[in-house]
Each structure stands twice: as structure tokens, then as C-alpha cells.
Design a protein around this motif. Structure first.
Motif, PDB file in Angstrom:
ATOM      1  N   ASN A 190      49.863  30.367  24.326  1.00 17.00           N
ATOM      2  CA  ASN A 190      50.078  31.250  25.468  1.00 17.00           C
ATOM      3  C   ASN A 190      48.807  31.333  26.317  1.00 17.00           C
ATOM      4  N   SER A 223      50.921  31.399  29.800  1.00 13.90           N
ATOM      5  CA  SER A 223      51.419  30.030  29.643  1.00 13.90           C
ATOM      6  C   SER A 223      51.286  29.292  30.970  1.00 13.90           C
ATOM      7  N   GLU A 280      47.749  23.263  29.716  1.00 11.12           N
ATOM      8  CA  GLU A 280      47.976  24.120  28.554  1.00 11.12           C
ATOM      9  C   GLU A 280      46.802  23.980  27.598  1.00 11.12           C
TER      10      GLU A 280
END
Length: 131
Positions: free
Chosen positions: A92, A13, A88
Motif C-alpha cells: 500500500n 497504492s 509501486e
């Protein structure tokens, strides 16, 4: 002079990557093989030297959790920064890109462009293996 590393995918992450890069001690594991010295000076400052290059002191200058960390030159004759941008890309997973930004005369820029480009690429590509 502005140099960018390739964008590197990390199976962690953004917060995990940010936490790793926020601890300047972790930069020791990202350094290239030709490192001749690494020393933690303070919680947010470290010194390193590569063979054939002068010692460089980097200090954490700015943090924007969990997306950005800026390290800057602490003392010395050269003024530059190394920025880690974390994006991001999934639940994850994230993407990291390092940017080197410095104000150098044209002769100096020509001399250091190659070694600095290789250096930031090595740092970036070492992140997924080191976290």
C-alpha cells in the motif's frame, strides 16, 4: 530541457495516487503558495498562474493506469509536458516522480530552469499531504 522532481514516497497504492492525479481539479491542492489563479476549464484541462508568471493551460494528454499521467501545454507559445510516474514500492505504498520536458531556446531555458525546478518539486512534495 528535462527536469525531474525528487522521488516522493506516498503511503497509498499506485491506483490511489493515479486516481488523485487523474482528476486535474486536485492539482489546485498541490500548487505553491504563490499561485494567483487556478481555473478548471474542462474535465481534463486547467489553467493556472503563479505571481509574476504568465498563465499556463495544462491538458491531460496520456494516461497509463495506474503508472503514468502526462499533462501537456494546451495552446500558448511554449511546448512542454509534465509527466507523473508512479511506481509501486509495497502493498500500500508507492513512489511518485514528476518530470518536466520542454523544448526551449538556451536563453529561455536558463531563465525558467530555477522556477520550474522549484515548481515541480513543490507539486511532488505536496502529493502525500493532499491525497
Amino acid at each position: 530541457m528535462n527536469l525531474e522532481s525528487p522521488k516522493i514516497n506516498v503511503d497509498k497504492s499506485p491506483q490511489a495516487v493515479f486516481d488523485f492525479l487523474s482528476n486535474v481539479k486536485n492539482f489546485e491542492s498541490l500548487m505553491p503558495e504563490n499561485i494567483s489563479k487556478f481555473e478548471l476549464l474542462e474535465d481534463d484541462t486547467f489553467l493556472f498562474a503563479l505571481k509574476g508568471m504568465p498563465e499556463i493551460i495544462l491538458k491531460k494528454k496520456e494516461v497509463v493506469p495506474p503508472n503514468k499521467i502526462v499533462l501537456g501545454a494546451a495552446g500558448g507559445k511554449l511546448d512542454f509536458s509534465l509527466t507523473g510516474d508512479i511506481t509501486e514500492t509495497g502493498e500500500n505504498s508507492s513512489e511518485v516522480q514528476l518530470t518536466f520536458n520542454g523544448d526551449f531556446n538556451p536563453m529561455m531555458a536558463m531563465m525558467i530552469k530555477g522556477p520550474i525546478s522549484k515548481f515541480i518539486e513543490t507539486l511532488a512534495t505536496s502529493i502525500p499531504k493532499s491525497i
